[in-house]
Design a protein around this motif. Structure first.
Motif, PDB file in Angstrom:
ATOM      1  N   TYR A  54       1.561   5.152   4.881  1.00 42.89           N
ATOM      2  CA  TYR A  54       0.291   4.422   4.992  1.00 42.89           C
ATOM      3  C   TYR A  54       0.214   3.702   6.335  1.00 42.89           C
ATOM      4  CZ  TYR A  54      -3.478   1.173   3.830  1.00 42.89           C
ATOM      5  OH  TYR A  54      -4.641   0.458   3.839  1.00 42.89           O
ATOM      6  N   ARG A  55       1.295   3.023   6.743  1.00 37.83           N
ATOM      7  CA  ARG A  55       1.275   2.289   7.999  1.00 37.83           C
ATOM      8  C   ARG A  55       1.156   3.230   9.194  1.00 37.83           C
ATOM      9  NH1 ARG A  55      -0.611  -2.099   5.996  1.00 37.83           N
ATOM     10  NH2 ARG A  55       0.884  -3.443   4.897  1.00 37.83           N
ATOM     11  N   ILE A  56       1.768   4.409   9.123  1.00 43.86           N
ATOM     12  CA  ILE A  56       1.660   5.372  10.217  1.00 43.86           C
ATOM     13  C   ILE A  56       0.219   5.818  10.386  1.00 43.86           C
ATOM     14  CG2 ILE A  56       2.301   7.705  10.933  1.00 43.86           C
ATOM     15  CD1 ILE A  56       5.050   7.173   9.588  1.00 43.86           C
ATOM     16  N   VAL A  57      -0.432   6.161   9.289  1.00 44.44           N
ATOM     17  CA  VAL A  57      -1.829   6.580   9.363  1.00 44.44           C
ATOM     18  C   VAL A  57      -2.711   5.427   9.823  1.00 44.44           C
ATOM     19  CG1 VAL A  57      -3.802   7.410   8.011  1.00 44.44           C
ATOM     20  CG2 VAL A  57      -1.527   8.361   7.606  1.00 44.44           C
ATOM     21  N   GLN A  58      -2.464   4.243   9.323  1.00 54.71           N
ATOM     22  CA  GLN A  58      -3.279   3.074   9.686  1.00 54.71           C
ATOM     23  C   GLN A  58      -3.191   2.774  11.176  1.00 54.71           C
ATOM     24  OE1 GLN A  58      -1.935  -0.897   8.408  1.00 54.71           O
ATOM     25  NE2 GLN A  58      -3.944  -1.158   7.461  1.00 54.71           N
ATOM     26  N   GLU A  59      -1.985   2.757  11.719  1.00 55.98           N
ATOM     27  CA  GLU A  59      -1.821   2.474  13.140  1.00 55.98           C
ATOM     28  C   GLU A  59      -2.416   3.581  13.992  1.00 55.98           C
ATOM     29  OE1 GLU A  59      -0.654   0.701  16.735  1.00 55.98           O
ATOM     30  OE2 GLU A  59      -0.914  -0.109  14.703  1.00 55.98           O
ATOM     31  N   SER A  60      -2.290   4.834  13.546  1.00 61.54           N
ATOM     32  CA  SER A  60      -2.858   5.956  14.299  1.00 61.54           C
ATOM     33  C   SER A  60      -4.377   5.872  14.334  1.00 61.54           C
ATOM     34  CB  SER A  60      -2.410   7.280  13.675  1.00 61.54           C
ATOM     35  OG  SER A  60      -1.004   7.407  13.708  1.00 61.54           O
ATOM     36  N   PRO A  72       0.841  -1.200   0.000  1.00 61.19           N
ATOM     37  CA  PRO A  72       0.000   0.000   0.000  1.00 61.19           C
ATOM     38  C   PRO A  72       0.871   1.242   0.000  1.00 61.19           C
ATOM     39  CG  PRO A  72       0.099  -0.926   2.198  1.00 61.19           C
ATOM     40  CD  PRO A  72       0.853  -1.880   1.305  1.00 61.19           C
ATOM     41  N   GLY A  73       0.303   2.357  -0.435  1.00 64.22           N
ATOM     42  CA  GLY A  73       1.034   3.613  -0.485  1.00 64.22           C
ATOM     43  C   GLY A  73       0.122   4.776  -0.185  1.00 64.22           C
TER      44      GLY A  73
END
Length: 360
Positions: free
Chosen positions: A276-282, A238-239
């Motif tokens: 993407y992972r930062i936003v997802q985890e947040s 993902p991006g």
């Protein structure tokens, strides 16, 4: 049961045997033609027998390296023709055993050399000169073996570190992906539990989200497991282009999300994936620890200036979830050459801020 020798093992063993035998033959020839013969005469015959048996014993150096080295070094106190076999055995110990064991045998070799000079002094060569020569040869053999030993340990350490890093990467991926999906399931399942009298339309919508999230969780799990099999370039990643779908998914689950994106061009895949992972985890943490709070997401950047990701939400005073998820995000940002910080800001809101380098 011993492991069968490989082709390389046969080559190495044969080479050591030939070198030890050749060195013994050279010493025997030199003793008969140029150097004085030992007295009594039978001592030279015994020396030749010991040298031949020592060379033959090298074929067992892989099975009993320390025992063989001890025996050959002990025999070298009276036999000079066994010196080549003794050095080959000492080299084997230096390669395959801990340096402490090698050091003890090295000291034993020096004692054996002194004993040889006491038992069979050479009238044509000073004892100190022969001892110095033996020390140089033995030191070179041990140094070479220790270099190989440490190099092999280094390679094993690097391989273990690579395996550990791969496992940690997979663990982060599973935490980030499945944590997000399962939190969506928890929200909708909780709504059905606490509102059994909800209108049929809302129940059907929640059930649909649960079904879709369960299916997507399975798909994500298959992708993460596929990391173990697929080459790096073939892994689906993902991006930043997938952030809109991620935000819409969270809004469908009942979250209030404000999203802004101002990018000059598309960042590299590695940066897009980290963002993407930062936003997802947040979003996952906000959903679990600050339900009902408005989540503000800002993603902006340009080549040369870097990629900035910031997620804010009002704190409810409960746990903020700064566990493995945020630790993993910090490590992910560091691996990308960036930085990440998290914690309450001056207004008391929870804030996750990251900066990632974006090459020009």
């Amino acid at each position: 049961m011993s492991t069968p020798r490989s082709r390389r093992d046969w080559i190495v063993d044969s080479a050591l045997f030939v070198l030890a035998a050749a060195f013994g033959l050279w010493l025997a020839t030199a003793r008969t033609q140029w150097w004085p013969m030992p007295e009594p005469a039978w001592l030279f015959v015994l020396d030749q027998i010991a040298g031949a048996l020592g060379c033959a014993a090298l074929w067992f150096r892989r099975r009993w390296p320390v025992r063989l080295a001890v025996v050959l070094i002990a025999l070298s106190t009276f036999s000079e023709l066994i010196a080549g076999a003794a050095m080959a055995a000492l080299f084997t110990v230096a390669v395959h055993r801990p340096p402490r064991v090698t050091g003890l045998l090295f000291a034993g070799g020096l004692v054996a050399a002194i004993g040889f000079q006491l038992l069979r002094p050479d009238p044509d060569a000073p004892a100190y000169l022969m001892l110095a020569f033996g020390l140089v040869v033995q030191s070179a053999v041990v140094g070479w073996g220790l270099a190989i030993h440490h190099r092999r340990n280094l390679l094993v350490s690097l391989q273990e570190r690579a395996v550990r890093a791969a496992r940690e990467e997979i663990a982060r991926e599973m935490h980030d992906v499945l944590g997000h999906r399962l939190s969506l399931l928890s929200v909708h399942a909780g709504a059905l539990e606490y509102r059994p009298d909800a209108p049929a339309e809302e129940i059907a919508r929640a059930a649909k989200v649960i079904r879709e999230s369960s299916h997507q969780a399975l798909q994500d799990l298959r992708e993460v497991i596929g990391v173990l099999r697929a080459p790096v370039d073939e892994r689906p990643q993902p991006g930043v282009g997938d952030l809109t779908a991620l935000v819409d998914e969270s809004r469908l689950a009942g979250m209030r999300v404000e999203f802004s994106r101002e990018l000059t061009g598309e960042p590299p895949d590695t940066l897009g994936r980290a963002a993407y992972r930062i936003v997802q985890e947040s979003l996952t943490n906000a959903r679990k620890h600050a339900p009902g709070a408005v989540v503000e997401i800002e993603v902006d950047g340009a080549p040369g200036d870097g990629l900035r990701v910031e997620v804010r939400n009002a704190s409810t005073g409960g746990p903020v979830g700064d566990g493995q998820g945020l630790i993993g995000l910090t490590e992910r940002a560091a691996l990308a050459g960036g930085r990440l910080s998290h914690g309450p800001d001056a207004a008391g809101d929870w804030r996750v801020s990251a900066w990632l380098p974006w090459p020009p």
